[in-house]
Design an enzyme around this catalytic site. Sequence first.
Site, PDB file in Angstrom:
ATOM      1  CB  SER B 159      -1.327   0.114   1.545  1.00  0.00           C
ATOM      2  OG  SER B 159      -2.315   0.697   0.800  1.00  0.00           O
ATOM      3  CG  ASP B 240      -7.261  -3.060  -2.479  1.00  0.00           C
ATOM      4  OD1 ASP B 240      -8.174  -2.472  -1.717  1.00  0.00           O
ATOM      5  OD2 ASP B 240      -5.823  -3.679  -2.261  1.00  0.00           O
ATOM      6  CG  HIS B 276      -5.360  -2.929   1.047  1.00  0.00           C
ATOM      7  ND1 HIS B 276      -4.904  -2.267  -0.212  1.00  0.00           N
ATOM      8  CD2 HIS B 276      -5.149  -1.923   2.239  1.00  0.00           C
ATOM      9  CE1 HIS B 276      -3.782  -2.437  -0.219  1.00  0.00           C
ATOM     10  NE2 HIS B 276      -3.786  -1.171   1.185  1.00  0.00           N
TER      11      HIS B 276
END
Lengths: 297, 297
Positions: B159, B240, B276
């Site tokens: 991320s 996600d 995620h």
Amino acid sequence: MASFETKATIATFGGKLLKVSHESSTTGTPMAVNVFLPPSVTSSSSSPKKVPVLIYLSGLTCTPDNCSEKGFLQASAAKHDIAIVYPDTSPRGANIAGEDESYDFGTGAGFYIDATAEPWSKNYRMESYITKELPSALFGSEQFGKVLDKDRVSITGHSMGGHGALTLFLKNPGMYRSVSAFAPICNPTKAPWGEKAFSGYFGKDSGVDEWKKHDATELLKTYSGDKAKLDVLIDVGTGDNFYKQKQLLPENFEAAAKEVGVEKGVTVRYQPDYDHSYYFISTFGADHVAHAAKYLA
Amino acid sequence: MASFETKATIATFGGKLLKVSHESSTTGTPMAVNVFLPPSVTSSSSSPKKVPVLIYLSGLTCTPDNCSEKGFLQASAAKHDIAIVYPDTSPRGANIAGEDESYDFGTGAGFYIDATAEPWSKNYRMESYITKELPSALFGSEQFGKVLDKDRVSITGHSMGGHGALTLFLKNPGMYRSVSAFAPICNPTKAPWGEKAFSGYFGKDSGVDEWKKHDATELLKTYSGDKAKLDVLIDVGTGDNFYKQKQLLPENFEAAAKEVGVEKGVTVRYQPDYDHSYYFISTFGADHVAHAAKYLA
């Protein structure tokens, strides 16, 4: 037909982790359960063939999420085509006075026994929940009945959950194909955690003879299953503070095995420097899933 | 000689995870770091040979512990004989007003850039910390200098940390042997997270031209390293939510790769249903460690 409410469906290791909840008549509360379904179940378009089940009993304070996130058993379960069921460690929200006062009694600390003393006896019945209600709910459910094989079930667990795995296996010959444990409480009648739990859930006046019925070391001595086929795998870290504090006492379990001549059926591996955490569980998780897989094939 | 205070030494996957801390002159705060040393280092009695290093940059809100506990990279790093370095995601305790007001700016959200705007520019200098001070401190230290190979370093991240891995790799040809990323922020100048971070750390009046110097998609277009040897591995889950909300924009990174003719050097894998979380990272972690291992051999 028993039914589970699905709270989350999470893709992991080619399969799916389902976070579900159901109303338990045994504990009188909703109970959370995590179920990992391997790729053969979740990716098959047609009706998949049933997969065997490994039940993982968690330790003090844990929910079904701790080992789902940190134990890394899913990686091996996907490889061996095994489902994993992660039950909770106690009822939650029973609203009993004192329930949340300590980490090692009450909420998060059901010890996989049926309490007989007030006020715990109404809700704290984790032995019946794990051995009767949960399997019948799972195998009888719309969601899981078609994919989980009720005739191929093994059990494992960590710490308090290792106590649960060992005692439920030894009490119920034939119920589980195999058993293993990570840093289990092996002789609770001689350990502070066990003494607190047993005197609380069974009452101050309950005698040690009653407690022994729920002590893996004592149960091994009277095991009525096929001793020749016994194959218990236990890992304990030598850096585990609870091991050092004699809360686990695997050496007593080994001594009992010798005493009754089943030492060939009990393997205790003392892992140098390992602690009590998921860093330890995740390291040896593959061995424990493989151990179960041998008997679930 | 730079020195690290060891807070914990944890046995895991045959090696050791060291939780250490050092005083950073770049951030003006103590900085926590986790270092996984593989078995070849921790079990060798004599002086071990140096092992290569994979730096893992974590995402928003994370400390060095999150991926150490849930990412499961240590299992693969042990197999490939690679050390992993988990830095923190920002200074902590800089005591700047507003530092702790949101999860995506300030504490836990350093974005691996050097802030130029007051009051952030004094402490929030994570780009210099990751590329200069931390490696020089590690490779120059008593504890790690003899076992970590400063000439074999790769980088990855998740991320915000994927943004960090991609941008630091593209900005510094030759500094890292390889790069990969889990659900990275690929085009922050066009994503809410990036806009908030850049306008905050570079100032309200900083222009998008300044921002582009820290945007992987823009940096790819001007990459001055050997384009023929480029081999970027990116995994993104189609489930996600941040991908769906266009915070990540891997499709823009792919488009830029085509635009400058390096599409063969960029592999973006869209993983069906994955989210995620660390359930996603742990599933594909082995692939990313293996990708780094190819270049660290």
